[in-house]
Design a protein around this motif. Structure first.
Motif, short mmCIF file in Angstrom:
data_model
loop_
_atom_site.label_atom_id
_atom_site.label_comp_id
_atom_site.label_asym_id
_atom_site.label_seq_id
_atom_site.Cartn_x
_atom_site.Cartn_y
_atom_site.Cartn_z
N THR A 84 25.64 14.00 26.95
CA THR A 84 24.58 13.62 25.52
C THR A 84 25.30 14.05 24.26
O THR A 84 25.55 13.40 23.00
N GLY B 229 16.66 13.01 22.11
CA GLY B 229 15.27 13.22 22.69
C GLY B 229 15.18 12.85 24.25
O GLY B 229 14.31 13.50 24.93
N VAL B 230 16.18 11.96 24.81
CA VAL B 230 15.70 11.50 26.15
C VAL B 230 16.41 12.85 26.91
O VAL B 230 15.86 13.42 27.82
N GLU C 278 18.15 9.19 19.71
CA GLU C 278 17.32 8.68 20.80
C GLU C 278 17.96 9.44 22.11
O GLU C 278 17.22 9.97 23.08
N ALA D 287 16.24 15.93 26.12
CA ALA D 287 15.16 16.96 25.79
C ALA D 287 14.10 16.76 26.90
O ALA D 287 13.81 17.76 27.62
N ILE D 288 13.62 15.58 27.10
CA ILE D 288 12.70 15.28 27.93
C ILE D 288 13.38 15.78 29.44
O ILE D 288 12.66 16.37 30.04
N ILE D 289 14.43 15.15 29.62
CA ILE D 289 15.01 15.59 31.03
C ILE D 289 15.09 16.91 31.05
O ILE D 289 15.05 17.44 32.33
N LEU E 114 13.49 19.31 29.91
CA LEU E 114 12.08 20.11 30.02
C LEU E 114 11.76 19.47 31.59
O LEU E 114 11.04 20.58 32.06
N ILE E 115 11.76 18.51 31.99
CA ILE E 115 11.48 18.24 33.40
C ILE E 115 11.93 19.06 34.31
O ILE E 115 11.38 19.89 35.39
N ARG E 116 13.29 19.13 34.09
CA ARG E 116 14.27 20.01 35.29
C ARG E 116 13.97 21.48 35.05
O ARG E 116 13.92 22.05 36.24
N THR E 117 13.77 21.79 33.70
CA THR E 117 13.33 23.31 33.61
C THR E 117 11.96 23.61 34.24
O THR E 117 11.82 24.54 35.15
N ASP F 7 24.39 16.28 31.92
CA ASP F 7 23.55 15.54 30.82
C ASP F 7 23.99 16.15 29.61
O ASP F 7 23.84 15.38 28.56
#
Length: 130
Positions: free
Chosen positions: A78, A89-90, A86, A92-94, A96-99, A74
């Protein structure tokens, strides 16, 4: 081939490797667990892992490695291909979730958070207790 196409291909390859690591890890973990695989560092006085716990730890390690590769893919795509606010930001969210998933899996596997130090298990600690 232009630079963007090469980076996109590299990102897709790292994605594939990440998924392959998880799938192969899940399959390889089955015979290892059936053979009674045990971690090298069992705490002093700890019981051997059951078949279920052994498979769970082996599978968790495979998933952790696969998640790290997926995050790398990713980031490659990216940052190198489409560095817009954008897409970052996506990303960063990915990440965070995977972390969060990685931390949760690490806690399940080792019984401690990644930032916690390992408790001393050496023979000197046992000798000091005598």
């Amino acid at each position: 081939m232009d630079f963007r196409h090469i980076i996109e291909t590299v990102g897709e390859f790292v994605d594939f490797v990440g998924v392959a690591v998880m799938v192969i890890g899940a399959l390889v973990s089955i015979p290892l667990a059936l053979r009674g695989h045990q971690p090298r560092k069992l705490p002093a006085g700890a019981e051997k892992l059951t078949l279920y716990r052994s498979y769970r730890q082996l599978l968790g390690r495979s998933i952790l490695l696969g998640l790290e590769l997926l995050v790398a893919a990713d980031i490659i795509r990216t940052v190198a291909v489409t560095p817009t606010f954008e897409s970052v930001g996506v990303l960063a969210i990915i990440v965070l979730i995977r972390t969060f998933l990685s931390f949760s899996l690490e806690l399940e596997i080792t019984g401690r958070w990644p930032w916690q130090k390992e408790t001393p298990q050496s023979g000197s600690a046992v000798a000091a207790a005598d």
